[in-house]
Design an enzyme around this catalytic site. Sequence first.
Site, short mmCIF file in Angstrom:
data_model
loop_
_atom_site.label_atom_id
_atom_site.label_comp_id
_atom_site.label_asym_id
_atom_site.label_seq_id
_atom_site.Cartn_x
_atom_site.Cartn_y
_atom_site.Cartn_z
N LYS A 13 0.84 -1.21 0.00
CA LYS A 13 0.00 0.00 0.00
C LYS A 13 0.88 1.27 0.00
CE LYS A 13 -2.14 -1.17 3.85
NZ LYS A 13 -1.44 -2.44 4.14
N ARG A 84 -10.07 0.92 8.43
CA ARG A 84 -9.53 -0.38 8.79
C ARG A 84 -10.64 -1.33 9.22
NH1 ARG A 84 -3.84 0.27 8.37
NH2 ARG A 84 -2.86 -1.43 9.44
N ARG A 123 11.66 -5.75 5.05
CA ARG A 123 11.54 -4.29 4.86
C ARG A 123 12.51 -3.53 5.77
NH1 ARG A 123 5.75 -1.79 5.30
NH2 ARG A 123 5.76 -2.98 7.25
P1 AP5 Z 1 0.32 0.61 8.74
O1 AP5 Z 1 1.53 1.43 8.76
O2 AP5 Z 1 -0.85 1.05 7.95
O3 AP5 Z 1 0.79 -0.85 8.34
P2 AP5 Z 1 0.09 -2.02 7.50
O4 AP5 Z 1 -1.29 -1.79 7.03
O5 AP5 Z 1 0.29 -3.23 8.35
O6 AP5 Z 1 0.90 -2.02 6.19
P3 AP5 Z 1 2.43 -1.97 6.01
O7 AP5 Z 1 2.94 -0.57 6.18
O8 AP5 Z 1 3.10 -3.02 6.84
O9 AP5 Z 1 2.57 -2.49 4.54
P4 AP5 Z 1 2.23 -1.83 3.15
O10 AP5 Z 1 1.01 -2.47 2.58
O11 AP5 Z 1 2.26 -0.33 3.20
O12 AP5 Z 1 3.48 -2.38 2.34
P5 AP5 Z 1 4.79 -1.63 1.79
O13 AP5 Z 1 4.45 -0.82 0.60
O14 AP5 Z 1 5.54 -0.97 2.89
O15 AP5 Z 1 -0.22 0.35 10.22
C1 AP5 Z 1 0.65 0.03 11.27
C2 AP5 Z 1 -0.14 0.01 12.59
O16 AP5 Z 1 -0.72 1.29 12.83
C3 AP5 Z 1 -1.34 -0.97 12.62
O17 AP5 Z 1 -0.93 -2.27 13.00
C4 AP5 Z 1 -2.21 -0.31 13.70
O18 AP5 Z 1 -1.74 -0.58 15.00
C5 AP5 Z 1 -2.01 1.17 13.43
N1 AP5 Z 1 -3.02 1.73 12.48
C6 AP5 Z 1 -2.78 2.19 11.21
N2 AP5 Z 1 -3.92 2.61 10.66
C7 AP5 Z 1 -4.90 2.41 11.58
C8 AP5 Z 1 -6.30 2.63 11.58
N3 AP5 Z 1 -6.95 3.13 10.52
N4 AP5 Z 1 -7.00 2.30 12.71
C9 AP5 Z 1 -6.38 1.81 13.81
N5 AP5 Z 1 -5.05 1.56 13.86
C10 AP5 Z 1 -4.33 1.86 12.76
O19 AP5 Z 1 5.62 -2.92 1.28
C11 AP5 Z 1 6.14 -3.87 2.19
C12 AP5 Z 1 7.48 -4.41 1.67
O20 AP5 Z 1 7.26 -5.12 0.45
C13 AP5 Z 1 8.52 -3.33 1.34
O21 AP5 Z 1 9.78 -3.79 1.69
C14 AP5 Z 1 8.42 -3.15 -0.19
O22 AP5 Z 1 9.65 -2.76 -0.76
C15 AP5 Z 1 8.00 -4.55 -0.64
N6 AP5 Z 1 7.09 -4.52 -1.79
C16 AP5 Z 1 6.07 -3.63 -2.04
N7 AP5 Z 1 5.43 -3.95 -3.18
C17 AP5 Z 1 6.04 -5.07 -3.66
C18 AP5 Z 1 5.82 -5.91 -4.81
N8 AP5 Z 1 4.82 -5.64 -5.68
N9 AP5 Z 1 6.61 -6.97 -4.97
C19 AP5 Z 1 7.60 -7.27 -4.08
N10 AP5 Z 1 7.87 -6.52 -2.97
C20 AP5 Z 1 7.09 -5.43 -2.76
#
Ligand code: AP5
Length: 209
Positions: A13, A84, A123
């Site tokens: 995302k 969420r 990551r």
């Molecule tokens: P948040 O920061 O939103 O984390 P998440 O939803 O768990 O998502 P991530 O940031 O882990 O992953 P992403 O989908 O952004 O992936 P990314 O692009 O980095 O939330 C964290 C915490 O905050 C929650 O647990 C909660 O506690 C709280 N929170 C947040 N919003 C909330 C809400 N609305 N309500 C309540 N609590 C809330 O990519 C990941 C990795 O994969 C990177 O290394 C990247 O280089 C790699 N990658 C990306 N795309 C690809 C691809 N196509 N192929 C291969 N590798 C890839």
Amino acid sequence: MNFILLGPPGAGKGTQAKNVIKNFNMLHFSTGDMLREGKKLDKTINKFLLSGRLVPDEMVINIIKKRFERDDIKKGFLLDGFPRNLRQAEQLDLILESKNIKIDKVFFMDIGFDEAINRITGRRVCECGASYHITMLPPKKIGICDYCEADLIQRDDDKENVIRDRFTVYEKEIEPLIKYYKKIKLLVLIDGLKDEKDVFKQISSYILQ
Ligand code: AP5
């Protein structure tokens, strides 16, 4: 144009949000980033982040409500990590209604648990906002940011035991949210397992429609 990105932890995302705002000149609201910023002032936030649980709805909804008070919202935005759960989606609708704003599409980027674990444990991030993967998107120098040369770190909630809890929370909340956006015909499925360029192509094709 206004969009929402839904998907499990590690779906890409944040990665795609950066691509979209760069190419389509819109605002990026990531509640995860906002909360990580906010934890410096409010220590209770960190407890939720470290446990993999959601921060209480009231807290997050208030953050979003405040952000939507600003005039620049008219530029168009991409919401990443919000809503969420169903309650947050309903509250978002009320905020949007009061501002006479509509969501154009909700992108649901799906990947499985094993891929999520692989992506998240690999990551590494920088304080400047840059994000890497140790094998799939490595920095030029190991452990050093390409842009500002600061040391890269692992997010505290990217340890394997916390990831499992984040995934459990996600699986409990996502179904009703998917049904909600399907019913109002905003949901678009994106194959998150493809490489970064391909995923961006899929998303762009809907933005350009
Ligand atoms: P948040 O920061 O939103 O984390 P998440 O939803 O768990 O998502 P991530 O940031 O882990 O992953 P992403 O989908 O952004 O992936 P990314 O692009 O980095 O939330 C964290 C915490 O905050 C929650 O647990 C909660 O506690 C709280 N929170 C947040 N919003 C909330 C809400 N609305 N309500 C309540 N609590 C809330 O990519 C990941 C990795 O994969 C990177 O290394 C990247 O280089 C790699 N990658 C990306 N795309 C690809 C691809 N196509 N192929 C291969 N590798 C890839």
